[in-house]
Design a protein around this motif. Sequence first.
Motif, PDB file in Angstrom:
ATOM      1  N   UNK A   1       0.841  -1.200   0.000  1.00 28.25           N
ATOM      2  CA  UNK A   1       0.000   0.000   0.000  1.00 28.25           C
ATOM      3  C   UNK A   1       0.871   1.244   0.000  1.00 28.25           C
ATOM      4  N   UNK A   2       1.947   1.203   0.803  1.00 30.97           N
ATOM      5  CA  UNK A   2       2.844   2.353   0.934  1.00 30.97           C
ATOM      6  C   UNK A   2       4.166   1.863   1.507  1.00 30.97           C
ATOM      7  N   UNK A   3       5.225   2.615   1.219  1.00 30.72           N
ATOM      8  CA  UNK A   3       6.541   2.240   1.756  1.00 30.72           C
ATOM      9  C   UNK A   3       7.418   3.471   1.856  1.00 30.72           C
ATOM     10  N   UNK A   4       8.194   3.546   2.940  1.00 33.00           N
ATOM     11  CA  UNK A   4       9.225   4.566   3.077  1.00 33.00           C
ATOM     12  C   UNK A   4      10.419   3.929   3.785  1.00 33.00           C
ATOM     13  N   UNK A   5      11.359   4.743   4.263  1.00 30.11           N
ATOM     14  CA  UNK A   5      12.563   4.170   4.871  1.00 30.11           C
ATOM     15  C   UNK A   5      12.329   3.612   6.274  1.00 30.11           C
ATOM     16  N   UNK A   6      11.133   3.776   6.834  1.00 34.13           N
ATOM     17  CA  UNK A   6      10.858   3.296   8.189  1.00 34.13           C
ATOM     18  C   UNK A   6       9.842   2.151   8.242  1.00 34.13           C
ATOM     19  N   UNK A   7       8.877   2.146   7.323  1.00 36.17           N
ATOM     20  CA  UNK A   7       7.845   1.098   7.339  1.00 36.17           C
ATOM     21  C   UNK A   7       7.473   0.695   5.913  1.00 36.17           C
ATOM     22  N   UNK A   8       6.902  -0.483   5.812  1.00 36.57           N
ATOM     23  CA  UNK A   8       6.254  -0.917   4.573  1.00 36.57           C
ATOM     24  C   UNK A   8       4.869  -1.389   4.984  1.00 36.57           C
ATOM     25  N   UNK A   9       3.842  -0.851   4.330  1.00 37.28           N
ATOM     26  CA  UNK A   9       2.467  -1.166   4.680  1.00 37.28           C
ATOM     27  C   UNK A   9       1.890  -2.092   3.617  1.00 37.28           C
ATOM     28  N   UNK A  10       1.414  -3.251   4.067  1.00 35.40           N
ATOM     29  CA  UNK A  10       0.839  -4.247   3.174  1.00 35.40           C
ATOM     30  C   UNK A  10      -0.642  -4.410   3.460  1.00 35.40           C
ATOM     31  N   UNK A  11      -1.370  -4.770   2.438  1.00 38.85           N
ATOM     32  CA  UNK A  11      -2.766  -5.195   2.618  1.00 38.85           C
ATOM     33  C   UNK A  11      -2.815  -6.657   2.214  1.00 38.85           C
ATOM     34  N   UNK A  12      -3.406  -7.461   3.080  1.00 44.05           N
ATOM     35  CA  UNK A  12      -3.565  -8.882   2.778  1.00 44.05           C
ATOM     36  C   UNK A  12      -5.052  -9.198   2.719  1.00 44.05           C
ATOM     37  N   UNK A  13      -5.413  -9.963   1.699  1.00 44.22           N
ATOM     38  CA  UNK A  13      -6.797 -10.410   1.539  1.00 44.22           C
ATOM     39  C   UNK A  13      -6.784 -11.902   1.260  1.00 44.22           C
ATOM     40  N   UNK A  14      -7.482 -12.645   2.099  1.00 39.10           N
ATOM     41  CA  UNK A  14      -7.630 -14.089   1.922  1.00 39.10           C
ATOM     42  C   UNK A  14      -9.098 -14.414   1.766  1.00 39.10           C
ATOM     43  N   UNK A  15      -9.440 -15.117   0.710  1.00 33.60           N
ATOM     44  CA  UNK A  15     -10.791 -15.619   0.548  1.00 33.60           C
ATOM     45  C   UNK A  15     -11.039 -16.760   1.521  1.00 33.60           C
ATOM     46  N   UNK A  16     -12.276 -17.216   1.607  1.00 30.51           N
ATOM     47  CA  UNK A  16     -12.601 -18.325   2.509  1.00 30.51           C
ATOM     48  C   UNK A  16     -11.701 -19.542   2.251  1.00 30.51           C
TER      49      UNK A  16
END
Length: 131
Positions: free
Chosen positions: A36-51
């Motif tokens: 979703x976003x990334x910089x030198x301190x964090x990386x933000x992920x979105x995870x989606x799992x179906x049933x």
Amino acid sequence: MKARFGFFVVVLCFCLVPILSAQDAVKVDPKHYTVVSENDQVRILRAHYGPHEKSVMHSHPASVAVFLTDGKSQFTYPDGKKEQFDLKAGTTQYSPASTHLPENLGDTAFDVIVIELKAKAAKPAKVGKKK
């Protein structure tokens, strides 16, 4: 003696393969993980799992998870140990660096934001100058 040593090497390699082969979730499982976003301190992920969807073995650095939906999931670790979780939307959880294989055990989709913390810590803001 050589046969015993050879057997030891084979067993050691067999045990280390899942750990050494575990990689970045986005690279090995783009079906479930997006950046979703990334910089030198964090990386933000979105995870989606179906049933009942399952990932592959992968790693995360220390991270914070923000659960967007209720869910029941299971992690399988490289040593074969399994751990189940009942998760509630709106809750958060800190996790140290880990390697796991997640699985959605529920009958509905499961969504989470994963904020991966990078090793480089932020410098504190300067409030004022000393005289």
